[in-house]
Design an enzyme around this catalytic site. Structure first.
Site, mmCIF file in Angstrom:
data_model
loop_
_atom_site.group_PDB
_atom_site.id
_atom_site.type_symbol
_atom_site.label_atom_id
_atom_site.label_comp_id
_atom_site.label_asym_id
_atom_site.label_seq_id
_atom_site.Cartn_x
_atom_site.Cartn_y
_atom_site.Cartn_z
ATOM 1 C CG ASN A 7 -1.886 1.084 1.296
ATOM 2 O OD1 ASN A 7 -1.778 2.058 0.559
ATOM 3 N ND2 ASN A 7 -2.860 0.965 2.181
ATOM 4 N NE ARG A 87 -5.300 2.963 -0.981
ATOM 5 C CZ ARG A 87 -5.081 4.120 -0.381
ATOM 6 N NH1 ARG A 87 -3.954 4.355 0.245
ATOM 7 N NH2 ARG A 87 -5.985 5.052 -0.414
ATOM 8 C CG HIS A 176 -10.235 6.675 1.135
ATOM 9 N ND1 HIS A 176 -10.537 7.990 1.390
ATOM 10 C CD2 HIS A 176 -8.905 6.566 1.290
ATOM 11 C CE1 HIS A 176 -9.428 8.653 1.702
ATOM 12 N NE2 HIS A 176 -8.430 7.805 1.629
ATOM 13 C CG HIS A 204 -11.091 6.252 4.826
ATOM 14 N ND1 HIS A 204 -10.693 4.926 4.825
ATOM 15 C CD2 HIS A 204 -9.954 6.979 4.860
ATOM 16 C CE1 HIS A 204 -9.374 4.867 4.857
ATOM 17 N NE2 HIS A 204 -8.895 6.106 4.874
ATOM 18 N NE ARG A 237 -4.434 14.171 0.245
ATOM 19 C CZ ARG A 237 -4.811 12.910 0.151
ATOM 20 N NH1 ARG A 237 -5.692 12.553 -0.747
ATOM 21 N NH2 ARG A 237 -4.298 11.996 0.939
ATOM 22 N N GLY A 327 -7.670 6.167 10.748
ATOM 23 C CA GLY A 327 -6.938 6.662 11.922
ATOM 24 C C GLY A 327 -7.722 7.571 12.848
ATOM 25 C CD GLU A 383 -7.045 1.485 2.659
ATOM 26 O OE1 GLU A 383 -6.088 1.997 3.261
ATOM 27 O OE2 GLU A 383 -7.573 1.966 1.654
HETATM 28 P P1 AMP Z 1 -4.499 6.832 8.668
HETATM 29 O O1 AMP Z 1 -4.203 7.604 7.405
HETATM 30 O O2 AMP Z 1 -5.755 6.044 8.602
HETATM 31 O O3 AMP Z 1 -3.307 6.017 9.149
HETATM 32 O O4 AMP Z 1 -4.757 7.944 9.811
HETATM 33 C C1 AMP Z 1 -3.760 8.839 10.191
HETATM 34 C C2 AMP Z 1 -4.386 9.936 11.021
HETATM 35 O O5 AMP Z 1 -5.054 9.344 12.151
HETATM 36 C C3 AMP Z 1 -3.365 10.917 11.570
HETATM 37 O O6 AMP Z 1 -3.859 12.246 11.473
HETATM 38 C C4 AMP Z 1 -3.279 10.517 13.032
HETATM 39 O O7 AMP Z 1 -2.925 11.587 13.861
HETATM 40 C C5 AMP Z 1 -4.710 10.102 13.298
HETATM 41 N N1 AMP Z 1 -4.817 9.323 14.521
HETATM 42 C C6 AMP Z 1 -4.344 8.096 14.799
HETATM 43 N N2 AMP Z 1 -4.599 7.753 16.089
HETATM 44 C C7 AMP Z 1 -5.263 8.810 16.635
HETATM 45 C C8 AMP Z 1 -5.796 9.097 17.923
HETATM 46 N N3 AMP Z 1 -5.712 8.228 18.928
HETATM 47 N N4 AMP Z 1 -6.396 10.291 18.108
HETATM 48 C C9 AMP Z 1 -6.485 11.189 17.103
HETATM 49 N N5 AMP Z 1 -6.000 10.984 15.878
HETATM 50 C C10 AMP Z 1 -5.391 9.809 15.640
#
Ligand code: AMP
Length: 400
Positions: A7, A87, A176, A204, A237, A327, A383
């Site tokens: 990915n 991906r 996504h 998402h 973005r 996240g 994913e």
């Molecule tokens: P992803 O692209 O799905 O890996 O998500 C990344 C985003 O999720 C980043 O902005 C991280 O800061 C946020 N994130 C991950 N864990 C937490 C958390 N416990 N609280 C707030 N934001 C989080």
């Protein structure tokens, strides 16, 4: 069947080795801050290797080296890998389902780079690296866009002169898709009803973010558009802004198209407003310390999500569930609280206690009050596991 899932993000590379028969993850690797002096590779959550300034293909080589020679590698050698699944963020109008790699497929993915400039070029680099390193194993491509192929023209067309669609295929593609498809299905499972009877809004919310309206299991609209730049405010973005701002700033600051593209894709969003980070955790911490720009970034982010959910509430004939994934959606009880406090009047009523419960974090669950007319669900997106399953299914169907 061992499948190496790749990915490739804009500055991250997530890899997972999955035993598709047992549906088990054998190894997870995450390379972050690729191309910078802080580049670091984390393997299976604990082993950290500095890969200073590594490019994406070098990061992939480090992961493969570990799989081939690593003391605690789950396989004996790379020959234990049976297939790879990539991906791909944008398949444009070329791909309506997952495919196996050949030269023509790579050419088309490359052509779609204009639609996903942060992602597709990196994916092509990884596909080429795999061709070199495992010339004999099949490679499958799983696209973020294929789930959104069910959108009707009123949702995917832009009100521009028709020739831009006919000449350049300018339309909404969304992204996504693997995540939205899975999130909607899991929400239906949590509610205990068939997805074909439900209206679901899937959110998402990760570093990139998009929201989709899913009617009877089919995507009917989504916030990301021609490229993953449209829609919500994201990590770096801008999301949707008045298009006139683009030409205005270009003129004012004498920016080239590339420089403007960089402003919109890499310098905006949470990073642009907070001025400190694109990472929501850092921004929340800063807001708790009283940083006003961080507070504003959170307020704007939640507002963008609120508006999109409201729009899809209007678009769908019925809404049974809203799903939070990725996240921020999965992990931030604080953001969920801010967002759903603003949506209670639509019948999406968060149970604060369930929302804050950490004991069963990581498992899919409903966090709305029992009699909330619309259920609020949290679904943990994996994913890579989804891509492994699609890769295995594609290879099996071709072997039949
Ligand atoms: P992803 O692209 O799905 O890996 O998500 C990344 C985003 O999720 C980043 O902005 C991280 O800061 C946020 N994130 C991950 N864990 C937490 C958390 N416990 N609280 C707030 N934001 C989080």
């Amino acid at each position: 069947m061992n499948i190496l899932v790749i990915n490739a993000g804009s500055s991250t590379l997530k890899c997972q080795l999955v035993d598709a028969n047992k549906k088990a993850s054998l190894m997870k690797a995450l390379a972050e801050h690729i191309g910078s002096p802080d580049a670091v590779l984390t393997i299976s959550g604990h082993k950290q290797i500095s890969i200073k300034n590594a490019s994406i293909d070098t990061a992939l080589e480090h992961i493969l080296e570990y799989l081939n020679d690593g003391q605690d590698s789950p396989i004996h050698s790379l020959s234990d890998i049976n297939a790879s699944g990539h991906r791909i963020v944008s398949g444009g109008e070329y791909f309506t389902e997952s495919v196996l790699v050949d030269e023509e497929v790579i050419r088309k993915v490359d052509l779609c780079s204009e639609l996903a400039p942060l992602h597709n070029p990196n994916a092509v680099i990884c596909i080429r690296a795999c061709q070199k390193l495992f010339p004999r194993i099949p490679q499958a491509l799983v696209f973020d866009t294929t789930f959104h192929h069910t959108m009707p023209p009123k949702a995917y067309m832009y009100p521009l002169p028709m020739r831009y669609y006919t000449d350049y295929a300018i339309r909404r593609y969304g992204a996504h898709g693997t995540s939205h498809r899975y999130a909607a299905q899991q929400a239906a499972n949590l509610i205990g009803r068939r997805i074909t009877d439900l209206g679901i809004i899937t959110c998402h919310l990760g570093n990139g973010g998009s929201i989709a309206a899913v009617s009877n299991g089919k995507s009917v609209d989504t916030t990301m558009g021609f490229t993953p730049l449209e829609g919500l405010m994201m990590g770096t973005r801008s999301g949707s802004i008045d298009p006139a701002i683009v030409t205005y700033i270009m003129r004012k600051e004498n920016l080239s198209y590339k420089q403007m593209d960089d402003v919109l894709n890499r310098q905006s969003g949470l990073l642009g407003i907070s001025g400190i980070s694109s990472d929501m955790r850092t921004i929340i911490d800063a807001a708790h310390q009283g940083n006003k720009n961080a507070e504003l970034a959170i307020d704007m982010y939640a507002y963008a999500v609120q508006k999109a959910i409201g729009a899809y509430f209007a678009v769908l004939n019925r809404v049974d569930a809203v799903v939070m994934t990725a996240g921020i959606g999965e992990n931030s009880a604080e953001l969920r609280e801010i967002i759903f406090d603003r949506l209670a009047h639509l019948g999406m009523i968060l149970d604060r206690q369930k929302n804050n419960m950490t004991s069963d974090l990581g498992s899919d669950r409903i966090v709305s009050i029992d009699d909330s007319p619309i259920k609020i669900c949290i679904v943990t997106t994996d994913e890579e596991l989804r891509i492994a399953r699609e890769t295995a299914a594609l290879i099996e169907s071709l072997n039949k």
